[in-house]
Motif scaffolding. Structure first.
Motif, PDB file in Angstrom:
ATOM      1  N   ARG A 488       0.774  -1.184  -0.330  1.00 15.76           N
ATOM      2  CA  ARG A 488       0.088  -0.384   0.195  1.00 15.76           C
ATOM      3  C   ARG A 488       0.714   1.551  -0.147  1.00 15.76           C
ATOM      4  NH1 ARG A 488      -4.346  -0.126   4.198  1.00 15.76           N
ATOM      5  NH2 ARG A 488      -5.590   2.004   3.488  1.00 15.76           N
ATOM      6  N   PRO A 489       0.719   2.066  -0.950  1.00 15.43           N
ATOM      7  CA  PRO A 489       1.603   3.712  -0.329  1.00 15.43           C
ATOM      8  C   PRO A 489       1.606   3.894   0.735  1.00 15.43           C
ATOM      9  CG  PRO A 489      -0.551   3.435  -2.781  1.00 15.43           C
ATOM     10  CD  PRO A 489      -0.598   2.607  -1.458  1.00 15.43           C
ATOM     11  N   TYR A 490       1.799   4.508   1.099  1.00 12.37           N
ATOM     12  CA  TYR A 490       2.699   5.017   3.253  1.00 12.37           C
ATOM     13  C   TYR A 490       3.168   6.413   2.598  1.00 12.37           C
ATOM     14  CZ  TYR A 490       4.319   4.667   7.778  1.00 12.37           C
ATOM     15  OH  TYR A 490       4.362   4.350   8.583  1.00 12.37           O
ATOM     16  N   VAL A 491       2.343   7.257   2.997  1.00  9.26           N
ATOM     17  CA  VAL A 491       3.363   9.066   3.071  1.00  9.26           C
ATOM     18  C   VAL A 491       3.003   9.320   3.994  1.00  9.26           C
ATOM     19  CG1 VAL A 491       2.134   9.176   0.518  1.00  9.26           C
ATOM     20  CG2 VAL A 491       0.741   9.066   2.374  1.00  9.26           C
ATOM     21  N   ARG A 527      -9.670   6.777   7.981  1.00  6.88           N
ATOM     22  CA  ARG A 527     -10.097   6.558   6.977  1.00  6.88           C
ATOM     23  C   ARG A 527      -9.376   5.674   6.043  1.00  6.88           C
ATOM     24  NH1 ARG A 527     -13.942  10.057   3.170  1.00  6.88           N
ATOM     25  NH2 ARG A 527     -14.614   8.563   1.606  1.00  6.88           N
ATOM     26  N   GLY A 528      -8.476   5.455   5.861  1.00  8.04           N
ATOM     27  CA  GLY A 528      -7.048   4.482   5.583  1.00  8.04           C
ATOM     28  C   GLY A 528      -6.798   3.107   6.604  1.00  8.04           C
ATOM     29  N   ILE A 529      -6.414   3.306   7.711  1.00  5.89           N
ATOM     30  CA  ILE A 529      -6.245   2.486   8.602  1.00  5.89           C
ATOM     31  C   ILE A 529      -7.184   0.885   8.497  1.00  5.89           C
ATOM     32  CG2 ILE A 529      -6.000   1.854  11.193  1.00  5.89           C
ATOM     33  CD1 ILE A 529      -4.740   5.001  11.075  1.00  5.89           C
ATOM     34  N   LYS A 530      -8.404   1.704   8.200  1.00  4.57           N
ATOM     35  CA  LYS A 530      -9.700   0.581   8.429  1.00  4.57           C
ATOM     36  C   LYS A 530      -9.965   0.459   6.746  1.00  4.57           C
ATOM     37  CE  LYS A 530     -11.545   0.160  11.364  1.00  4.57           C
ATOM     38  NZ  LYS A 530     -11.399  -0.680  12.124  1.00  4.57           N
ATOM     39  N   GLN A 531      -9.376   0.781   5.828  1.00  4.91           N
ATOM     40  CA  GLN A 531      -8.700  -0.127   4.259  1.00  4.91           C
ATOM     41  C   GLN A 531      -8.738  -1.338   5.001  1.00  4.91           C
ATOM     42  OE1 GLN A 531     -10.827   1.171   1.613  1.00  4.91           O
ATOM     43  NE2 GLN A 531     -11.508   2.112   2.837  1.00  4.91           N
ATOM     44  N   ALA A 536      -4.693  -2.186  -2.161  1.00  4.21           N
ATOM     45  CA  ALA A 536      -3.134  -2.577  -2.159  1.00  4.21           C
ATOM     46  C   ALA A 536      -2.764  -0.520  -3.073  1.00  4.21           C
ATOM     47  CB  ALA A 536      -2.576  -3.006  -3.418  1.00  4.21           C
ATOM     48  N   ASP A 537      -4.136   0.003  -3.623  1.00  2.69           N
ATOM     49  CA  ASP A 537      -3.788   0.894  -3.690  1.00  2.69           C
ATOM     50  C   ASP A 537      -3.822   2.370  -3.307  1.00  2.69           C
ATOM     51  OD1 ASP A 537      -2.971   0.351  -6.218  1.00  2.69           O
ATOM     52  OD2 ASP A 537      -4.238   0.434  -7.075  1.00  2.69           O
ATOM     53  N   VAL A 538      -5.348   2.388  -1.709  1.00  7.72           N
ATOM     54  CA  VAL A 538      -5.089   3.058  -0.816  1.00  7.72           C
ATOM     55  C   VAL A 538      -4.111   3.869   0.219  1.00  7.72           C
ATOM     56  CG1 VAL A 538      -6.847   4.034   1.056  1.00  7.72           C
ATOM     57  CG2 VAL A 538      -7.977   2.273  -1.313  1.00  7.72           C
ATOM     58  N   THR A 830      -0.391   6.337  -7.983  1.00  6.72           N
ATOM     59  CA  THR A 830       0.069   4.845  -7.658  1.00  6.72           C
ATOM     60  C   THR A 830      -1.014   4.005  -8.943  1.00  6.72           C
ATOM     61  OG1 THR A 830       0.417   4.769  -5.270  1.00  6.72           O
ATOM     62  CG2 THR A 830      -0.030   3.100  -6.085  1.00  6.72           C
ATOM     63  N   GLU A 831      -1.765   4.385  -8.850  1.00  7.88           N
ATOM     64  CA  GLU A 831      -2.578   3.374 -10.193  1.00  7.88           C
ATOM     65  C   GLU A 831      -2.336   3.230 -11.285  1.00  7.88           C
ATOM     66  OE1 GLU A 831      -6.641   4.785  -9.350  1.00  7.88           O
ATOM     67  OE2 GLU A 831      -6.681   3.672  -8.191  1.00  7.88           O
ATOM     68  N   ARG A 832      -1.910   4.956 -12.008  1.00  6.59           N
ATOM     69  CA  ARG A 832      -1.004   4.957 -13.160  1.00  6.59           C
ATOM     70  C   ARG A 832       0.623   4.646 -13.591  1.00  6.59           C
ATOM     71  NH1 ARG A 832      -0.536   9.825 -15.259  1.00  6.59           N
ATOM     72  NH2 ARG A 832      -0.309  11.080 -12.998  1.00  6.59           N
ATOM     73  N   VAL A 833       0.551   4.157 -12.601  1.00  2.00           N
ATOM     74  CA  VAL A 833       2.600   4.391 -12.731  1.00  2.00           C
ATOM     75  C   VAL A 833       2.548   3.550 -11.731  1.00  2.00           C
ATOM     76  CG1 VAL A 833       2.745   7.118 -12.453  1.00  2.00           C
ATOM     77  CG2 VAL A 833       2.894   5.606 -10.801  1.00  2.00           C
ATOM     78  N   ARG A 834       2.548   2.495 -11.192  1.00  2.00           N
ATOM     79  CA  ARG A 834       3.236   1.492 -10.811  1.00  2.00           C
ATOM     80  C   ARG A 834       2.707   0.241 -11.017  1.00  2.00           C
ATOM     81  NH1 ARG A 834       2.242  -0.081  -4.203  1.00  2.00           N
ATOM     82  NH2 ARG A 834       0.078  -0.420  -4.795  1.00  2.00           N
ATOM     83  N   VAL A 835       3.435  -0.849 -11.454  1.00  2.00           N
ATOM     84  CA  VAL A 835       2.773  -2.173 -12.015  1.00  2.00           C
ATOM     85  C   VAL A 835       2.172  -2.984 -11.048  1.00  2.00           C
ATOM     86  CG1 VAL A 835       3.872  -4.077 -12.791  1.00  2.00           C
ATOM     87  CG2 VAL A 835       5.061  -2.369 -13.124  1.00  2.00           C
TER      88      VAL A 835
END
Length: 928
Positions: A488-491, A527-531, A536-538, A830-835
């Motif tokens: 998952r993205p982590y920022v 909101r993100g933690i509960k996903q 994988a993209d949230v 993330t959806e656009r550039v990650r495999v």
């Protein structure tokens, strides 16, 4: 004493002695004696490179008088003296004479400091402890046990009459304390002793290691120091190899002097020793202890080749120079005035460190004193000239050492200031990402963990608890990222606000607005933690809380810290800063610095005109001041108001020029509101009596921090003004229960709101209609009452149709939308550039890339958040057509009455113009 040529000894003195063809005759002149004593003084002075020192043998009728004169010259009246010891042998002594003499010299040199620190004799004292008298346990005849007992008694001596009544003491303490007592008294010292004598551990047992490495008595064949010490004891008792033991004693004594005079840059005390030590010995006759000591020193020097700093002077009256051995030639003495003249250098003529000698007299320098020298006095006749140590070099003085320590302390303080926060901002180091420092009495910087929380003042517990919640969710976000196999993205999002600096009462929550903004970030984080981990993209959001101090006045150093954090990269890269709190010049400068560092700034509530000009990476969520001024004008027109008076304030320690929010709002109101009679600084002018019962509109266009003083000015009016209106800054005041309770009772108020669509009632309406999924999700998150919830106090939990128990707070929704704006861009990138299926690569996103993606998405469709739609101007960071409204309370002090919306303005087209209309709930009637 053996005899020889004496040539090497003369050279060892640093200049050599001229040799004659036979024994010189005639009395010694006073000039010759004085020259000899001056030469001794020059020999004692320590040069930059250590020299070889001779063993001086004074003979003849005036020898002892010269020795006495030399001793007088060494006795200076000030604190610094040449380290010296005078020992007389008396009559020719027995086998122990050398040891007795050496013990006396050791005692005299070790007790006094001579102004340059005490000389330590660790090696010599170890050996004397083994060879000295012994009445303790350990058996007789030597052996490891007795050697160990002797050495332990040296480390922990028990004097007679001081024995402890162990039985009585043990009977008074418990078993645990008995064990502790035994460890302190016996266990730990015994273990340390065994470690020391083993010689295997650096830092302890250095003297024992030296004994095992030196040449005498072949220590390496013993199998350890205790075995070697036991063998020495056995040899001593049997009278065997006594001379070699005496050599080892002399060698240990000289080794201690060597360790006091090393050329090591880190031992400053050794560099303060500017003179060599000297031993003065008055002999008694041929073969006495003094003569044997000189012979042993010379033999040790020749056999080991090790340098030592000792100058020895031995004197004996009316004794022949030729002391014995017929197979050797006689020593040839020199006169005092001939000492040090000619004869070459030590390197050319004599042995030195590392160079073997031909015989045991190689270091000997014989000097004949034939006749009694004249009285040795100074030029003024007041006594003999002294031989004093030279001043230490400037870099060895205590003043320099203190200055150097202070110079080293400065960067240490800088380090503690950066990593520990200084004395006012202490925190746990190396625990999370924390960088704080004291600035103007405030702790500024950033923190992402419980290692440091901003503002521990009384009354600010809610602010502290929301920080704790965010820090807890930081840990949960990290765990969630790990459980997703790091897919998952982590920022990281940095909240930058004003968390300290205001004067408050103990029960006053003076940071309600900042607390609400942090709550909004906590909701977005939750909101993100509960996903689920499979989303994988949230993105998962890591929040860093930063404090720029009162009115953002310390923003510059804090942004430098944030920039360092962003440049450091890591697994959760910084993608933007949220907050900034107030539209001031200090905030504008902070935007410029963030823009220089390439970090986007998202402002939930800033509305000062032109703030976007400070940064091309700036995005503003709240509507600008010109829209608020339009709403004020339209509302006054809808109420039939034809005249108005405007009062403004700029906050403590500020000015109208520095306050962009107040200055631009006042100018926009002046341009758009009809019938403005005057605009005045309330804090400078105060209120006039004609404000009481004023038939027009009183508009407060200042800061919330002075709104209470403005209300107290109206408290004396018997008749209140027809219409009292306040700007959106007063939202902070209305969020502070303690301030509202102290306001004048019965006074109605209309105030602006920048997020009318995020009230409990509006959220329920939007969620009920099913037309706004973001509003429904936000309402669900803020109203949850489960144990695992983002807010300590749930909002909007009252039954529908009744007053909510706790209003949501407009800044909660604005901060939530600010963070969601960035997270949505990260998800899109993330959806656009990650495999698909790859782990998270923090290099996929950067702050500027995220900002560009926000504008790209916004160009396709407006962002839909909890506070409504957000659509930015092209080429600028201000929003267009945002909904703004007036809320009204009938009594400021009534905390049970929820504010109700009475007037609303919202965008109607692509040009961003707003259309205003009064609402049915707020039309008609007077506010009186």
């Amino acid at each position: 004493m053996g005899v020889g040529s004496g040539s090497g000894a003369a050279a060892s003195g640093g200049g050599g002695a001229t040799q004659g063809g036979g024994r010189p005759s005639g009395a010694c002149s006073p000039r010759g004696t004085g020259y000899f004593l001056e030469w001794i003084g020059s020999l004692l002075r320590r040069p930059r490179r250590d020299r070889d020192l001779p063993l001086v043998w004074l003979g003849g009728e005036g020898a002892t008088a010269v020795l006495d004169s030399l001793e007088k010259r060494l006795r200076t009246t000030d604190g610094r003296q040449v380290p010296h010891a005078r020992a007389d042998t008396g009559e020719p002594s027995g086998a122990d004479g050398v040891r007795v003499l050496l013990d006396r010299v050791h005692e005299l040199l070790s007790v006094r400091s001579f102004g340059a620190g005490h000389l330590g004799f660790r090696h010599y004292e170890v050996l004397r402890c083994l060879l000295g008298p012994w009445n303790g346990e350990g058996g007789g005849g030597g052996g490891r046990a007795e050697a160990a007992a002797r050495l332990r008694s040296r480390r922990t001596p028990v004097q007679e009459g001081q024995a402890v009544d162990q039985g009585g003491l043990v009977g008074q303490i418990g078993a645990v304390w008995q064990l502790v007592w035994w460890l302190l008294r016996q266990g730990i010292p015994a273990a340390l002793f065994q470690l020391a004598v083993s010689g295997r551990f650096p830092g302890i047992g250095r003297p024992y290691r030296w004994f095992m490495r030196q040449e005498y008595l072949v220590p390496r064949s013993s199998g350890g120091f205790l075995a070697f010490a036991g063998w020495i004891l056995a040899l001593e008792r049997n009278g065997e190899r006594r001379e070699e033991i005496d050599k080892l004693l002399v060698h240990a004594f000289l080794q201690d002097l060597r360790r006091a005079y090393p050329r090591l840059s880190w031992r400053v005390r050794c560099w303060r020793r500017t003179v060599y030590p000297v031993v003065l010995v008055k002999g008694a006759g041929p073969g006495d202890a003094g003569e044997r000591l000189l012979r042993l020193v010379g033999e040790v020097r020749c056999e080991t080749g090790w340098w030592d700093p000792l100058l020895a002077v031995y004197a004996r009256r009316r004794q022949p120079w030729n002391t014995g051995a017929p197979e050797t030639s006689a020593l040839v003495p020199v006169r005092p005035e001939e000492v040090g003249k000619g004869g070459g250098t030590a390197r050319e003529r004599g042995p030195g460190p590392g160079r073997p000698a031909a015989d045991d007299t190689a270091w000997l320098l014989p000097v004949e004193i034939s006749g009694m020298p004249a009285q040795d006095g100074g030029e003024d006749g007041g006594g003999p000239p002294v031989i004093a140590p030279g001043a230490p070099r400037w870099y060895t003085h205590r003043t320099f050492a203190a200055a150097l320590c202070l110079a080293l302390l400065v960067p240490l303080l800088g380090w503690s200031r950066q990593w520990l926060g200084g004395p006012d901002c202490l925190h746990r180091p190396f625990s999370g990402q924390v960088s704080v420092r004291s600035a103007g009495g405030e702790c500024v910087g950033y923190s992402d963990s419980d290692a440091f929380r901003f503002n521990d003042e009384p009354g600010q517990e809610k602010l502290q608890r929301v920080q704790e919640k965010i820090f807890e969710q930081n840990r949960r976000a990290r765990r969630g990222w790990e459980k997703s196999d790091r897919r998952r993205p982590y920022v990281t999002v940095v909240y930058l606000g004003t968390l300290t600096g205001r004067n408050t009462n103990d029960d006053e929550e003076a940071y309600a607005a900042e607390r609400q903004e942090l709550e909004g970030l906590a909701v977005a984080q939750y909101r993100g933690i509960k996903q689920p981990a499979s989303a994988a993209d949230v993105p998962l959001m890591h929040v860093v809380v930063a404090n720029a101090g009162f009115q953002m006045r310390h923003a510059a150093p804090v942004i430098d810290m944030i920039a360092d954090l962003a440049r450091g990269g890591g697994e959760a890269p910084v993608i933007g800063v949220v907050g900034l709190v107030e539209s001031r010049k200090s905030t504008f400068r902070a935007l410029k610095r963030l823009n220089q560092e390439g970090i986007p700034a998202i402002a939930p509530t800033l509305s000062g005109e032109g703030m976007y000009q400070g940064s091309s990476l700036y995005l503003q969520i709240a509507t600008p001041n010109r829209d608020q001024a339009t709403m004020v004008a339209e509302y006054a027109r809808s109420r039939g108001i034809r005249k108005a008076r405007v009062y403004y304030t700029v906050g403590e320690r500020s000015s109208r020029e520095d306050d962009i929010y107040v200055s631009t709002l006042v100018e926009e109101v002046r341009k758009k509101v009809e019938g403005v009679e005057y605009v005045e600084d309330f804090m400078a002018k105060g209120l006039r009596r004609e404000e009481c019962g004023y038939p027009g509109m009183l508009f407060f266009a200042g800061r919330w921090s002075e709104f209470h003083d403005f209300l107290r000015g109206l408290a004396t009016c018997e008749e209140q003004p027809r219409l009292l209106v306040a700007d959106d800054s007063v939202n902070r005041y209305m969020a502070n229960p303690s301030l509202r309770r102290s306001a004048p009772a019965g006074l109605p108020l209309v105030f602006a709101s920048k997020a009318p669509l995020a009230t409990c009632e509006a959220l329920r309406s939007r969620a009920r209609e099913g037309r706004d999924g973001r509003a429904a999700k936000f309402l669900q998150l803020v109203s949850t009452t489960l144990g695992d919830r983002p807010l300590e106090t749930p909002r909007c939990t009252g039954p529908e149709g009744e007053a909510p128990e706790e209003p949501v707070g407009e800044r909660v929704g604005l901060a939530h939308d600010s963070a969601l704006l960035l997270l949505e861009a990260v998800e899109s990138l993330t959806e656009r550039v990650r495999v698909p299926g790859e782990t998270w690569d923090p290099r996929l996103v950067g702050p500027v890339t995220v900002h560009t993606e926000v504008l790209r998405l916004n160009g396709e469709r407006p962002f839909s958040g909890a506070t409504g739609q957000i659509r930015f101007h092209r080429g600028g960071g201000e929003p267009m057509g945002r909904t703004i409204s007036f809320l009204k309370v009938g009594d400021i002090t009534d905390l049970d009455e929820p504010p109700r919306e009475v007037f609303r303005c919202e965008g109607t087209g692509a040009d961003g113009e707003i259309d205003c209309a009064a609402l049915a709930a707020g039309t008609g009637g007077s506010q009186r």
